[in-house]
Write a protein that holds these residues in place. Structure first.
Motif, PDB file in Angstrom:
ATOM      1  N   VAL A 216      75.861  17.433  28.701  1.00 34.03           N
ATOM      2  CA  VAL A 216      75.632  18.858  28.480  1.00 34.03           C
ATOM      3  C   VAL A 216      74.338  19.056  27.692  1.00 34.03           C
ATOM      4  O   VAL A 216      74.093  18.357  26.708  1.00 34.03           O
ATOM      5  N   ILE A 217      73.510  19.955  28.152  1.00 36.61           N
ATOM      6  CA  ILE A 217      72.292  20.300  27.408  1.00 36.61           C
ATOM      7  C   ILE A 217      72.584  21.556  26.600  1.00 36.61           C
ATOM      8  O   ILE A 217      72.756  22.643  27.161  1.00 36.61           O
ATOM      9  N   ASP A 218      72.684  21.372  25.317  1.00 38.21           N
ATOM     10  CA  ASP A 218      72.969  22.520  24.451  1.00 38.21           C
ATOM     11  C   ASP A 218      71.649  23.189  24.079  1.00 38.21           C
ATOM     12  O   ASP A 218      70.895  22.705  23.237  1.00 38.21           O
ATOM     13  N   VAL A 219      71.396  24.288  24.741  1.00 36.93           N
ATOM     14  CA  VAL A 219      70.112  24.971  24.544  1.00 36.93           C
ATOM     15  C   VAL A 219      69.976  25.460  23.108  1.00 36.93           C
ATOM     16  O   VAL A 219      68.907  25.372  22.500  1.00 36.93           O
ATOM     17  N   ALA A 220      71.054  25.943  22.561  1.00 38.18           N
ATOM     18  CA  ALA A 220      70.993  26.494  21.207  1.00 38.18           C
ATOM     19  C   ALA A 220      70.684  25.419  20.174  1.00 38.18           C
ATOM     20  O   ALA A 220      70.057  25.683  19.146  1.00 38.18           O
ATOM     21  N   ALA A 221      71.129  24.194  20.470  1.00 41.15           N
ATOM     22  CA  ALA A 221      70.947  23.118  19.494  1.00 41.15           C
ATOM     23  C   ALA A 221      69.617  22.399  19.673  1.00 41.15           C
ATOM     24  O   ALA A 221      69.308  21.491  18.919  1.00 41.15           O
ATOM     25  N   LEU A 222      68.858  22.797  20.658  1.00 37.05           N
ATOM     26  CA  LEU A 222      67.598  22.099  20.925  1.00 37.05           C
ATOM     27  C   LEU A 222      66.635  22.203  19.757  1.00 37.05           C
ATOM     28  O   LEU A 222      65.896  21.274  19.471  1.00 37.05           O
ATOM     29  N   ASP A 223      66.658  23.349  19.113  1.00 42.79           N
ATOM     30  CA  ASP A 223      65.722  23.582  18.011  1.00 42.79           C
ATOM     31  C   ASP A 223      66.017  22.714  16.802  1.00 42.79           C
ATOM     32  O   ASP A 223      65.128  22.373  16.042  1.00 42.79           O
ATOM     33  N   SER A 224      67.288  22.403  16.656  1.00 51.03           N
ATOM     34  CA  SER A 224      67.691  21.664  15.460  1.00 51.03           C
ATOM     35  C   SER A 224      67.495  20.176  15.640  1.00 51.03           C
ATOM     36  O   SER A 224      68.194  19.372  15.063  1.00 51.03           O
ATOM     37  N   HIS A 225      66.538  19.827  16.463  1.00 45.93           N
ATOM     38  CA  HIS A 225      66.220  18.420  16.691  1.00 45.93           C
ATOM     39  C   HIS A 225      65.616  17.830  15.418  1.00 45.93           C
ATOM     40  O   HIS A 225      64.650  18.360  14.877  1.00 45.93           O
ATOM     41  N   VAL A 226      66.221  16.787  14.950  1.00 47.64           N
ATOM     42  CA  VAL A 226      65.758  16.188  13.696  1.00 47.64           C
ATOM     43  C   VAL A 226      64.456  15.434  13.951  1.00 47.64           C
ATOM     44  O   VAL A 226      64.364  14.611  14.855  1.00 47.64           O
ATOM     45  N   LEU A 227      63.453  15.753  13.173  1.00 49.19           N
ATOM     46  CA  LEU A 227      62.139  15.170  13.377  1.00 49.19           C
ATOM     47  C   LEU A 227      62.055  13.784  12.753  1.00 49.19           C
ATOM     48  O   LEU A 227      62.504  13.556  11.633  1.00 49.19           O
ATOM     49  N   GLU A 228      61.469  12.904  13.492  1.00 51.69           N
ATOM     50  CA  GLU A 228      61.151  11.587  12.935  1.00 51.69           C
ATOM     51  C   GLU A 228      59.939  11.753  12.023  1.00 51.69           C
ATOM     52  O   GLU A 228      59.172  12.702  12.166  1.00 51.69           O
ATOM     53  N   GLN A 229      59.781  10.796  11.158  1.00 54.62           N
ATOM     54  CA  GLN A 229      58.696  10.908  10.186  1.00 54.62           C
ATOM     55  C   GLN A 229      57.330  10.966  10.867  1.00 54.62           C
ATOM     56  O   GLN A 229      56.505  11.837  10.586  1.00 54.62           O
ATOM     57  N   HIS A 230      57.128  10.053  11.802  1.00 54.40           N
ATOM     58  CA  HIS A 230      55.811  10.017  12.453  1.00 54.40           C
ATOM     59  C   HIS A 230      55.599  11.259  13.302  1.00 54.40           C
ATOM     60  O   HIS A 230      54.502  11.787  13.403  1.00 54.40           O
ATOM     61  N   GLU A 231      56.703  11.745  13.883  1.00 51.37           N
ATOM     62  CA  GLU A 231      56.640  12.955  14.693  1.00 51.37           C
ATOM     63  C   GLU A 231      56.194  14.144  13.825  1.00 51.37           C
ATOM     64  O   GLU A 231      55.372  14.952  14.215  1.00 51.37           O
ATOM     65  N   TYR A 232      56.791  14.157  12.642  1.00 49.77           N
ATOM     66  CA  TYR A 232      56.487  15.206  11.678  1.00 49.77           C
ATOM     67  C   TYR A 232      55.008  15.192  11.322  1.00 49.77           C
ATOM     68  O   TYR A 232      54.319  16.219  11.352  1.00 49.77           O
ATOM     69  N   HIS A 233      54.510  13.984  11.042  1.00 49.43           N
ATOM     70  CA  HIS A 233      53.097  13.860  10.673  1.00 49.43           C
ATOM     71  C   HIS A 233      52.194  14.266  11.828  1.00 49.43           C
ATOM     72  O   HIS A 233      51.177  14.924  11.633  1.00 49.43           O
ATOM     73  N   GLU A 234      52.619  13.881  13.015  1.00 54.31           N
ATOM     74  CA  GLU A 234      51.847  14.233  14.201  1.00 54.31           C
ATOM     75  C   GLU A 234      51.730  15.737  14.338  1.00 54.31           C
ATOM     76  O   GLU A 234      50.668  16.277  14.615  1.00 54.31           O
ATOM     77  N   ARG A 235      52.873  16.384  14.115  1.00 55.80           N
ATOM     78  CA  ARG A 235      52.882  17.843  14.257  1.00 55.80           C
ATOM     79  C   ARG A 235      52.020  18.507  13.194  1.00 55.80           C
ATOM     80  O   ARG A 235      51.321  19.474  13.479  1.00 55.80           O
ATOM     81  N   VAL A 236      52.103  17.974  11.986  1.00 56.13           N
ATOM     82  CA  VAL A 236      51.286  18.520  10.898  1.00 56.13           C
ATOM     83  C   VAL A 236      49.817  18.453  11.283  1.00 56.13           C
ATOM     84  O   VAL A 236      49.064  19.423  11.147  1.00 56.13           O
ATOM     85  N   LYS A 237      49.460  17.287  11.836  1.00 50.41           N
ATOM     86  CA  LYS A 237      48.062  17.090  12.229  1.00 50.41           C
ATOM     87  C   LYS A 237      47.681  18.080  13.326  1.00 50.41           C
ATOM     88  O   LYS A 237      46.637  18.737  13.264  1.00 50.41           O
ATOM     89  N   HIS A 238      48.581  18.181  14.295  1.00 47.12           N
ATOM     90  CA  HIS A 238      48.323  19.047  15.451  1.00 47.12           C
ATOM     91  C   HIS A 238      48.171  20.505  15.023  1.00 47.12           C
ATOM     92  O   HIS A 238      47.235  21.197  15.416  1.00 47.12           O
ATOM     93  N   TYR A 239      49.109  20.938  14.173  1.00 48.54           N
ATOM     94  CA  TYR A 239      49.077  22.337  13.737  1.00 48.54           C
ATOM     95  C   TYR A 239      47.844  22.627  12.898  1.00 48.54           C
ATOM     96  O   TYR A 239      47.227  23.686  13.015  1.00 48.54           O
ATOM     97  N   ALA A 240      47.512  21.656  12.040  1.00 50.06           N
ATOM     98  CA  ALA A 240      46.335  21.839  11.187  1.00 50.06           C
ATOM     99  C   ALA A 240      45.088  21.982  12.047  1.00 50.06           C
ATOM    100  O   ALA A 240      44.229  22.830  11.798  1.00 50.06           O
ATOM    101  N   GLN A 241      45.065  21.160  13.094  1.00 46.87           N
ATOM    102  CA  GLN A 241      43.928  21.199  14.005  1.00 46.87           C
ATOM    103  C   GLN A 241      43.843  22.563  14.690  1.00 46.87           C
ATOM    104  O   GLN A 241      42.789  23.196  14.748  1.00 46.87           O
TER     105      GLN A 241
END
Lengths: 166, 99
Positions: A71-96
């Motif tokens: 089952v793909i729970d659409v509502a729970a998709l957002d609450s995906h727990v970020l991995e550390q490196h993923e988090y850093h990647e996103r920070v970099k991406h957003y900053a850019q």
């Protein structure tokens, strides 16, 4: 517990007098074997009776697990727990993005032809345009206008040329 | 507040924000949104004037819209556009002059 007891009981008096476990309809071909089969089946089921509950539970859990993974729970998709490196990647991406965005969204105000002057009264009350300057502008504008009027397009060759398609 | 009444031959004035919103007005230009729109249009039009075509590099201090009998004098100060309508001695036809 009671089941276990009855099992033992069943095993002890197999092939003996009729009880609730003996078949009412006796197989005419192989009476003995039937009883044997039934009792062994009963016995095995009895032996499994204790772990049976946990088995059932685990089977249910397995089904639940499988269903959950399917089952793909659409509502729970957002609450995906970020991995550390993923988090850093996103920070970099957003900053850019933010950097390029801020560079883009703050366009320098197109410079106005007018200067911001400190005392506008001085310029507002200054002498109006001199007649000489006005005449100069008027004649320049009329000349430019006349030149524009005389502007003509000289037709030399066709704009649309048909290609020679064999 | 500026004393625009002291400007000679002044018959009306407008003070607008850079986006064209009228901040204050008086005389013949009192609440004259139409003129305000025209003036802000004119100012945004002058942004297209190529400054390098002129000797002075820093820009202009005044825009005069001169008619036969009157002129609009436009000035930018403190990020506000000051427009004054002044009576003129009759001469020439309508021109936009930059000074």
């Amino acid at each position: 517990m009671g089941c276990c007891f009855s099992c033992k009981d069943d095993g002890s008096n197999q092939g003996g007098e009729a009880n609730e476990r003996t078949h009412l309809l006796v197989d005419p071909v192989s009476n003995n074997t039937t009883i044997q089969r039934v009792s062994s089946e009963d016995y095995s089921s009895c032996a499994r009776s204790l772990p049976k509950k946990t088995d059932e539970q685990s089977a249910l859990n397995q089904i639940l697990q499988e269903t959950a993974t399917n089952v793909i729970d659409v509502a729970a998709l957002d609450s995906h727990v970020l991995e550390q490196h993923e988090y850093h990647e996103r920070v970099k991406h957003y900053a850019q993005k933010l950097q390029s965005g801020s560079r883009w969204t703050v366009p320098r105000r197109t410079p106005c032809l007018l200067l911001d002057v400190p005392a506008p009264e001085k310029f507002l009350s200054a002498e109006p345009l001199s007649v000489g300057n006005l005449d100069l502008i008027t004649s320049a504008v009329s000349k430019a206008n006349a030149a524009l009027q005389e502007l003509k397009v000289e037709h030399k060759e066709d704009l649309v040329v048909p290609f020679r398609i064999p | 507040m500026l004393n625009l009444d002291r400007i000679p031959d002044q018959v009306g004035y407008l003070i607008m924000a850079e986006d064209g919103a009228v901040i204050s007005s008086g005389g013949e230009l009192e609440n004259n949104e139409r003129i305000a729109d025209i003036i802000s249009g004119l100012i945004s039009l002058t942004d297209n004037v190529d400054l390098s075509a002129f000797q002075l590099a820093e820009g202009f201090k005044r825009i005069s819209v001169t008619y036969d009998e009157f002129a609009y004098v436009i000035c930018l100060s403190n990020k506000k556009v000051h427009v004054v309508k002044r009576r003129l001695v009759p001469s020439g036809s309508a021109e936009v002059a930059l000074a």
